[in-house]
Motif scaffolding. Structure first.
Motif, short mmCIF file in Angstrom:
data_model
loop_
_atom_site.label_atom_id
_atom_site.label_comp_id
_atom_site.label_asym_id
_atom_site.label_seq_id
_atom_site.Cartn_x
_atom_site.Cartn_y
_atom_site.Cartn_z
N THR A 154 4.36 10.70 -3.75
CA THR A 154 4.02 11.05 -5.12
C THR A 154 3.02 10.06 -5.68
O THR A 154 2.87 9.92 -6.88
N ASN A 156 -0.19 10.05 -5.70
CA ASN A 156 -1.52 10.52 -6.06
C ASN A 156 -1.89 10.14 -7.49
O ASN A 156 -3.06 9.96 -7.80
N ASN A 161 -7.56 8.07 -6.76
CA ASN A 161 -8.38 8.48 -5.63
C ASN A 161 -9.41 9.56 -5.98
O ASN A 161 -10.22 9.93 -5.14
N THR A 165 -7.34 11.89 -0.55
CA THR A 165 -6.01 12.07 -0.01
C THR A 165 -4.93 11.44 -0.90
O THR A 165 -5.17 10.46 -1.58
N THR A 166 -3.73 11.99 -0.84
CA THR A 166 -2.58 11.37 -1.52
C THR A 166 -1.78 10.49 -0.56
O THR A 166 -0.71 10.04 -0.90
#
Length: 369
Positions: A154, A156, A161, A165-166
């Protein structure tokens, strides 16, 4: 890997001095990767679907270099990701940076967009580019057993970013906008570098900014790398910090690697430690088998905002190369989460399994150009 090369030579016209002669080149390149996957448990049900970028993220780009004379060259790279399923852009819009949401902006070159100057000693680049955590990607488990080996999470909202990508430790390819990056030329196999991303706030120079550094050694069959990245909140209240290091070694037809990373959110003290291993055996020049494993352990398991629940995941891949540019692969992955949390294999996010285990099998093809 095949490349389409366009070379432009600036000739000397009548009366033009030889000192203005210059040569430049531009390369068009890319990867198209797509397959069909079957997951055992997605939201409580089995799921079959076509997936884009199972092994490598789909991309196309341009990179070039111009000889400026005196040992200097101008360099640039423009690269975008896309979905092979429907042709839409990847990394297409900005996301969130800490607690401050960025306005949605459509990106043309969401993976990379930078320009710079290269000398015999170092390269300086400016734009949207990877931090040095991405230098650990060739060592990471995902390099052996597809992007399914990236970590879910979680994080992200914490990574800043901007549409990347997370993956919680950034190895999957988080980028830094508005950044300046300096990378030294290898000397005896060693190279160093640093990156700074401008926060862009008037009167608060460092708020919302990014700092990072990396070191690498590559000589013969051995590659060793270490990296660190710090992303400061827009209001300077906290930071998201990631560091890691590992090594890869080629022993005849066998390639082995190990990697450790740590991710921490200073606002809560939450962190995640990850250890992973990978191995590949080249049975013939065209056929290989690979296996990988990772273990991610968060502190404060019930409240950790980065990742909830300790994870164990294994992955195996069989790959057959028709040529240097085209191969097919069969991948199988299994993840188990501890302490009552739902499993979630990275590429199947954001839908968790309804139990603590999840498996996926995928058959895909990728082409490099």
């Amino acid at each position: 890997m095949k490349r389409l090369m366009v070379t432009v030579v600036a000739g000397m016209g009548c009366g033009i001095a030889p000192s203005v002669f210059a040569q430049s080149s531009v390369t068009l390149y890319g990867i198209v990767d797509v397959g069909v996957s079957y997951a055992s448990n997605v939201g409580g049900h089995a799921q079959a679907q076509e997936q884009s970028g199972i092994f490598n993220g789909n991309r196309f780009g341009f990179k070039g270099q111009e000889d400026l004379g005196g040992g200097l060259s101008a360099v640039f790279q423009l690269e975008d990701g896309f979905s092979a399923n429907n042709g839409t852009f990847g990394q297409g819009t900005t996301g969130s940076t800490g607690s401050t949401a960025a306005a949605a902006v459509t990106r043309l070159f969401g993976r990379q967009a930078w320009v710079g100057i290269k000398s015999a000693w170092a390269t300086v680049t400016l734009g949207r580019q990877y931090d040095f955590m991405y230098d650990l990607a060739p060592i990471a488990a995902s390099n052996y057993a597809t992007s399914y080996m990236h970590r879910p999470g979680t994080a992200n909202a914490l990574l800043g970013n901007d549409g990347s990508t997370t993956d919680l430790d950034r190895i999957g390819g988080a980028r830094v906008d508005n950044s300046v990056k300096v990378s030294s030329a290898p000397l005896g196999g060693f190279s160093l570098g640093g990156i700074y991303g401008f926060g862009g706030q008037a009167g608060a120079f460092s708020n919302g900014g990014t700092q990072g550094a990396g070191a690498k050694y590559a000589q013969g069959n051995l590659q060793v790398a270490a990296a660190w990245t710090n992303l400061k909140e827009a209001d300077a209240s906290s930071s998201y910090r990631v560091y890691g290091g590992g090594a890869r070694y080629q022993l005849g037809p066998v390639r082995l690697s190990g990697l450790y990373t740590n991710a921490e959110w200073t606002a809560t003290g939450d962190r995640v430690d990850t250890v992973e291993f990978g191995a590949q055996y080249l049975i013939t020049p065209a056929f290989s088998l690979a296996a990988s494993y990772y273990y991610s352990k968060p502190n404060n398991e019930a409240k950790n905002v980065i990742l909830k629940g300790t994870r164990n995941q294994v992955g195996v891949v069989a790959d057959y190369a028709f040529s240097k540019a085209t191969d097919v692969y069969l991948a199988c992955d299994y993840q188990r989460a501890k302490h009552g949390y739902a499993a979630q294999i990275y590429s199947l996010s954001p839908t968790d399994a309804t139990t603590n285990h999840q498996s996926v099998i995928a058959l895909g093809v990728q082409h490099f150009f």
